[in-house]
Design an enzyme around this catalytic site. Structure first.
Site, PDB file in Angstrom:
ATOM      1  N   GLU A 162       0.820  -1.206   0.000  1.00  0.00           N
ATOM      2  CA  GLU A 162       0.000   0.000   0.000  1.00  0.00           C
ATOM      3  C   GLU A 162       0.861   1.266   0.000  1.00  0.00           C
ATOM      4  O   GLU A 162       0.439   2.319  -0.484  1.00  0.00           O
ATOM      5  CB  GLU A 162      -0.914  -0.012   1.237  1.00  0.00           C
ATOM      6  CG  GLU A 162      -2.326   0.419   0.977  1.00  0.00           C
ATOM      7  CD  GLU A 162      -3.256   0.147   2.149  1.00  0.00           C
ATOM      8  OE1 GLU A 162      -2.991   0.657   3.254  1.00  0.00           O
ATOM      9  OE2 GLU A 162      -4.252  -0.574   1.963  1.00  0.00           O
ATOM     10  N   HIS A 212       7.207 -27.127  -0.297  1.00  0.00           N
ATOM     11  CA  HIS A 212       6.467 -28.214  -0.940  1.00  0.00           C
ATOM     12  C   HIS A 212       5.278 -27.695  -1.742  1.00  0.00           C
ATOM     13  O   HIS A 212       4.360 -28.437  -2.044  1.00  0.00           O
ATOM     14  CB  HIS A 212       6.026 -29.230   0.117  1.00  0.00           C
ATOM     15  CG  HIS A 212       7.185 -29.902   0.798  1.00  0.00           C
ATOM     16  ND1 HIS A 212       7.506 -31.217   0.618  1.00  0.00           N
ATOM     17  CD2 HIS A 212       8.143 -29.402   1.627  1.00  0.00           C
ATOM     18  CE1 HIS A 212       8.596 -31.521   1.313  1.00  0.00           C
ATOM     19  NE2 HIS A 212       8.994 -30.430   1.943  1.00  0.00           N
ATOM     20  N   LYS A 232     -14.289   1.217  -3.771  1.00  0.00           N
ATOM     21  CA  LYS A 232     -15.354   1.643  -2.851  1.00  0.00           C
ATOM     22  C   LYS A 232     -16.398   2.484  -3.581  1.00  0.00           C
ATOM     23  O   LYS A 232     -17.599   2.287  -3.409  1.00  0.00           O
ATOM     24  CB  LYS A 232     -14.766   2.455  -1.693  1.00  0.00           C
ATOM     25  CG  LYS A 232     -13.942   1.643  -0.715  1.00  0.00           C
ATOM     26  CD  LYS A 232     -13.565   2.518   0.487  1.00  0.00           C
ATOM     27  CE  LYS A 232     -12.471   1.883   1.325  1.00  0.00           C
ATOM     28  NZ  LYS A 232     -11.927   2.825   2.317  1.00  0.00           N
TER      29      LYS A 232
END
Lengths: 426, 426
Positions: free
Chosen positions: B278, B299, B414
Site C-alpha cells: 500500500e 512443498h 469503494k
C-alpha cells in the site's frame, strides 16, 4: 457447472488461434504420450474410483468420528493441502462439527510442534499419516512424535487402532511399518503425484472424517471428467481458462492472483499455488501464483493491484450463492449511516463488492480479470472444481512446454539440508 | 538487534552510491517536508507514548481478561493486521491463554459472519471496535450485528461495559456513538495511517488484552527509534534493507517474497504485504509483496522459486532461537530412517533447513536473498521489528518517488461498490 468469463481480460485473444495446439495436447494427455505421462493417473481417476473403496473410507471415517475428539492429519504439500482446502471450504472456519481436525507434519517449527503436542496431551486423538515413502522428513518426524505420545497415553494396542496410514501399495517405510503393526491403510496410487491427489484417499479419507459426503465429491469430479474430455475450445471451459492464462503470460503478465470472496476458501488459494506453481514453474518459466481474500485484502493489496506495477492479472473464483446468509438490521438512530443497507443481506453486499471491484480493477486499473462463475459451494461443485483446475493445469503446462508432473527443483534444498544434517546418502 | 545480511543478494550494490540520496530523504522524514508528511506521526511515536496511556490500556485489558471468555476485535486492514500479527506471533497458533480472540469486521462474507455470530451466541464476549471514521463498511456492518447480539444477550447496560472503541479523538460516527453511550474509548491519532498504527491503541490494546506485555513492546520500538534515527548507511540496518530492496527492484526484480520459518509468523507476512504494497504500489511502480512459510511452502512454491520465472527475490526474517524446543526421540527399529536426527532438536533441523534452502536458492537457483537476522522472538524484539519495517518502508517509498502514506487506489473500488449499492454521496 463452471463458466469461464473472459469478457474482462482486456485483450483480443482468439480461441481459434489456439485450437490446433490444444487438440494436439489433448491427444497427448489422452494417449499418455507427453512428458510425465506416467503420472497421468489422476486423469480418469474419477470414473475408476470404486464404490467399495469409498465405502471403506466412509466406514473407517465413522470409526474416527465415533471414537475420537481430534483427528491429526499428518502430511505436507499435496498430502495436506487438498484435504484442508475441502474441509475448511465445506465446514467453514468456525465449524461446530464435533470432530476437530488438526494439520501437522508440514513444518520443522519447534514452537508449532510444542504447542500441538501440548494440546494433544489432553485430547483423545486419532492419526492419519500420509506419505508415499514414509521418509518425507517433516512428516516422518511429526509422526514419530505423535506415535510416541499416543502409545504413552493409551498403550501400543489401542494406538494401533487409532492410526490410519495412506501410503504406497507395496513399498516404503510406512508400508513396512503398517504391515508390521497391522495399521489400517489406504493406497496412494503410484501414477498420481501429490498435487493431483486430492481425489485419492490422500484427500478423501480426511474429508470423509470431517463428516462430508465424498461420494458427492466424486460425482462432481466424474461430471467434470466428461465435461472437459474433448478438445473443442468453444465448449471446454477448462481449456478456455488454460489458453487465457497462457495468452496473458505470453503478453507480459507474470503474476496470476487468485481472488476469493470467502475467507473459508483461502486454502483453495494455497492448493492452487502448489498446483500451478509446481507444475509450471520450471525452466525459468511460469506465472508466479499468489492469492487474496476480498474484500479483506482490498485493504492491504488493493492499492498495488489498482495502481502498482502492472505485472498481474486476476482470476476470480466466484460463487453466486452463500451457504448461509445474514440480514443487515435497521437501526433507528443510524449514526453509522448504514440504513441504506438495512434488510439487504450480506451476500448481496459481497456481490456488489465483487462487481464494483471488477469494474475498478478492469476499467480504471487496466488489470485483466478472468472470472470463474459458479453457483453454490458444496461437495459436488468442489469435486468438479478440483478436477477442472487439474485439467487446466495439464493443458497450460504443456502449452508452456514444460512437464506438468515433475518437480525437480524441490529436491535441491533437500539435498543441501541433508548434507548439513549429516544424513548418509542411499 | 537486527542484522541485515546482504551477502546473498548476488549483486554489486554499493552502499556509498545511495548515501547522498538517503541523507536527503532522512532529512525529509525528520523535517516533515516530503509528500504525505502530515502522516508522519508514527515516526517519533515510540518516545511520545506516555506511561499513563499504557497503564490505561493495561487496566481496561485486565477488565476484559477478568470478565469475558472472548474478545472480538472488529476492524479491517491496518485496524486488525498489526494486532493479529503480534498476538499470533507471541501467543502461538494453539494458545492455552484463557481469553480467546476473534478477528471480525474484515469481510462481507455472510458465511463467515453467520458462523461467528452462531459461535458468539453461546459465549460471554467483549468487543473492541476499531475505525477512524466509524463508517468503514465491513467494520460498521459487523459492529452493528455484534452490538445487536450483545444487547439482546445481556441488555444495553451491560453491553455498554463490554464495548471498547478505538477511533478519532473528536469526530466521526464512532466517536459520536461513544459519547452518547458512554463507551470506553482510545484515540487513533489523526497523523498516523492504518498500516503505521500497530504501536497506537489500534494494536496495543488488543495485544494487552491477549495477556502480552505492551510496555516491553514499546521499549523495543523506542530502541528502534534511536537505532535507526541517523542517515549513515554503514550503521543503519533499516536504511540498508531499504536500498537493497530498491536496488533489486531497479535491476529487474518485481516480486519480494517474505519468508518465515515459523507458522505463527504467517500474519507478519500479511502485515508486511499491506505495509509495503500500500505504501509503494502506486504510479505503476513497486515490488509485488508475497509471503511464504518454510519449509511448508517449499512443498508448494519451492519449485517455482528454485527454477521458475526469475522475477523474485526473497527476504528471510530469521529468528535464531525457538521459544520452545522439542527433541527428536530415538527409535530402536528406525524403519523411518530418522535415527540420524535422534536427540537433535527440531529447531536445529529448522535451522539447517533454512541454511540449506538459502544455499539452494542462491547458489543453484540464482535467487537473491536478503536475510534479516534476529535472536529471540518476544514483545521487545517484535516492537523493534515493527518499527524497523516502517522506517524501511518510508525510506524505500521515497526512493521510488512515491508518497508512502496515501492509498488513493483503495478508494476506486469503494466508489464503484457504493454506486451499485445505491449509497447517496456526501
Amino acid at each position: 457447472m463452471i463458466r469461464v468469463n473472459l469478457e474482462n481480460i482486456i485483450s483480443d485473444l482468439s480461441l481459434s488461434s489456439y485450437q490446433k495446439k490444444v487438440k494436439l495436447i489433448d491427444q497427448q494427455i489422452k494417449k499418455k504420450t507427453g512428458p510425465g505421462h506416467e503420472f497421468l493417473g489422476w486423469h480418469d481417476l474419477p470414473i475408476k474410483i470404486s464404490n467399495e473403496d469409498l465405502d471403506l473410507m466412509n466406514e473407517y471415517a465413522q470409526k474416527v468420528r465415533a471414537n475420537y475428539e481430534v483427528l491429526v492429519v499428518c502430511g505436507i504439500g499435496g498430502s495436506y493441502l487438498g484435504a484442508r482446502t475441502a474441509i475448511e471450504a465445506l465446514r467453514g472456519l468456525k465449524s461446530n462439527d464435533p470432530l476437530e481436525i488438526i494439520f501437522f507434519g508440514q513444518t520443522f517449527s519447534s514452537d508449532y510442534t510444542f504447542e500441538i503436542l501440548r494440546y494433544l496431551g489432553n485430547k483423545n486423538f486419532a492419526i492419519n499419516v500420509i506419505s508415499k515413502s514414509g521418509t518425507t522428513t517433516e512428516t516422518a518426524i511429526a509422526f514419530r512424535l505423535l506415535k510416541n505420545l499416543l502409545e504413552k497415553k493409551i498403550g501400543k494396542e489401542k494406538a494401533r487402532q487409532a492410526i490410519f496410514v495412506t501410503t504406497d501399495a507395496t513399498s516404503g517405510a510406512l508400508k513396512k511399518l503398517s504391515l508390521k503393526e497391522g495399521y489400517r491403510t489406504f493406497v496412494l496410487p503410484s501414477d498420481i503425484g501429490g498435487r493431483y491427489s486430492v481425489l485419492t484417499p490422500v484427500g478423501l479419507f480426511p474429508i470423509a472424517c470431517a463428516g462430508l459426503n465424498i461420494k458427492e465429491m466424486v460425482l462432481g469430479a466424474i461430471d467434470a471428467f466428461h465435461t472437459y474430455n474433448h478438445p473443442s475450445l468453444e465448449n471446454n471451459e477448462a481449456y478456455k481458462y488454460a489458453i487465457a492464462r497462457d495468452y496473458l503470460y505470453q503478453n507480459g503478465k507474470s503474476v496470476e492472483l487468485f481472488v476469493l470472496y470467502e475467507p473459508k476458501l483461502l486454502m483453495l488459494g494455497e492448493w492452487l499455488k502448489q498446483l500451478f506453481g509446481e507444475s509450471e514453474g520450471k525452466m525459468k518459466k511460469g506465472l508466479f501464483p499468489a492469492s487474496v481474500s476480498f474484500s479483506t485484502d482490498l485493504h492491504s493489496l488493493g492499492q498495488f493491484i489498482q495502481d502498482g506495477t502492472p505485472l498481474l492479472f486476476e482470476t476470480i473464483i466466484h460463487f453466486e450463492n452463500a451457504n448461509n446468509d445474514v440480514s443487515i438490521p435497521f437501526e433507528e438512530e443510524n449514526l453509522d449511516g448504514l440504513n441504506y443497507l438495512a434488510n439487504k443481506t450480506l451476500n448481496e453486499v459481497n456481490t456488489k463488492a465483487f462487481l464494483g471491484t471488477l469494474d475498478a480493477h478492469v476499467n480504471v486499473g487496466q488489470v485483466p480479470n478472468i472470472v470463474l462463475e459458479l453457483e453454490t459451494l458444496n461437495e459436488k461443485t468442489l469435486g468438479h472444481l478440483f478436477y477442472f483446475f487439474m485439467k487446466t493445469c495439464a493443458m497450460s503446462s504443456y502449452l508452456l512446454d514444460v512437464n506438468p508432473f515433475n518437480q525437480p527443483g524441490v529436491e535441491v534444498y533437500k539435498e543441501k539440508m541433508f548434507e548439513l544434517l549429516g544424513k548418509k546418502k542411499g
